[in-house]
Structure formats: C-alpha cells, structure tokens
Scaffold this motif. Structure first.
Motif, short mmCIF file in Angstrom:
data_model
loop_
_atom_site.label_atom_id
_atom_site.label_comp_id
_atom_site.label_asym_id
_atom_site.label_seq_id
_atom_site.Cartn_x
_atom_site.Cartn_y
_atom_site.Cartn_z
N ASN A 282 8.74 3.13 5.87
CA ASN A 282 8.32 5.02 6.09
C ASN A 282 9.56 6.01 4.97
OD1 ASN A 282 6.79 4.85 8.54
ND2 ASN A 282 8.26 5.63 9.57
N ALA A 283 10.64 5.41 4.89
CA ALA A 283 11.19 5.71 3.26
C ALA A 283 10.85 6.42 2.44
CB ALA A 283 12.51 5.68 3.47
N VAL A 284 9.71 5.08 1.86
CA VAL A 284 9.07 5.15 0.92
C VAL A 284 7.40 5.08 0.81
CG1 VAL A 284 10.69 3.69 -0.93
CG2 VAL A 284 9.12 2.79 0.65
N ASN A 285 7.28 5.15 2.34
CA ASN A 285 6.32 6.03 1.92
C ASN A 285 4.96 4.09 2.49
OD1 ASN A 285 6.40 8.30 2.70
ND2 ASN A 285 5.62 9.48 1.03
N CYS B 256 0.67 -1.21 0.39
CA CYS B 256 0.10 0.12 -0.16
C CYS B 256 1.07 0.89 0.42
CB CYS B 256 -1.17 0.15 1.28
SG CYS B 256 -1.86 1.85 1.03
N ALA B 257 1.00 2.51 -1.41
CA ALA B 257 1.97 3.15 -1.20
C ALA B 257 0.89 3.98 -0.89
CB ALA B 257 2.06 3.15 -2.54
N ALA B 258 1.47 5.33 -0.24
CA ALA B 258 0.65 6.57 0.79
C ALA B 258 1.60 7.80 -0.46
CB ALA B 258 0.85 6.59 1.66
N SER B 259 0.63 8.54 -0.13
CA SER B 259 1.40 10.46 -0.90
C SER B 259 -0.18 11.16 -0.32
CB SER B 259 1.08 9.97 -2.26
OG SER B 259 -0.37 9.94 -2.87
N GLY B 260 0.60 12.07 -0.59
CA GLY B 260 -0.50 13.27 0.09
C GLY B 260 -0.41 13.49 1.54
#
Length: 115
Positions: free
Chosen positions: A73-76, A22-26
C-alpha cells in the motif's frame, strides 16, 4: 481518473518464474480489493488471485501453491509472483481493482510459457 498499469509479462520456459506488477494511481489504493485475472485465446477471462484491502488472499485451484499475490500500500502496487509456470498459464494477465462500488481494469500484460 483511476489508472492501473501492469508490467512484467514475458516469454518464459516451462518451470520458470515471473513477477507481475500493477501500479495504481488516482484512487485510495488501500481501500480496494485487488485481483489478477487472465484470458487465454478463445477462453473466458478467469480469476487467478485476489487480495482484500485487509490482506486476505484467495486463488484459483489451478494456481494454488505456485502463484502468490501480495500488495504494498505504500507504493500503491499489487504483485503476482508466478513459479513453476506451465504452458497452460499462457494468457494476457489483467489487474483489477474493486472498492465495492466501482471496478477498474488495467490494459493487460502478456505471459507466454513455451520452450
């Protein structure tokens, strides 16, 4: 705008393995507790695993010893490693982010365990 994008769902045989991502952004990812939920047809959505912002984990009894949640956390990104999969693990798996004020959901990824 916060976005959560799941991937990794597939059709797998009983006893097999999958890893969901699961990739997070924003958002400031490291400040959020992250979780995986699942929903099988005709059933309520249920918590599968959760990892706090500090890395503490907890699991549903049905997946303890088989699933592992982790975060980078480095790649969210949050992961769910699933081993010894059973037909009853078949469901749509959803990623969830929560910072104590707001909660966010991904669109879901289908996991099907069948021979």
């Amino acid at each position: 705008q916060v976005q959560l994008v799941e991937s990794g769902g597939d059709l797998v045989q009983p006893g097999g393995s999958l890893r969901l991502s699961c990739a997070a952004s924003g958002t400031i990812f490291r400040l959020h507790a992250m979780a995986w939920y699942r929903q099988a047809p005709g059933k309520q959505r249920e918590l599968v695993a959760r990892i706090s912002s500090g890395g503490m984990t907890n699991y549903a009894d049905s997946v303890k010893g088989r699933f592992t949640i982790s975060r980078d956390n480095a790649v969210n990104t949050v992961y769910l490693a699933m081993n010894s999969l059973k037909p009853e693990d078949t469901a749509v798996y959803y990623c969830n982010a929560n910072n104590g004020v707001m909660t966010y959901w991904g669109q879901g990824t289908q996991v099907t365990v069948s021979s």
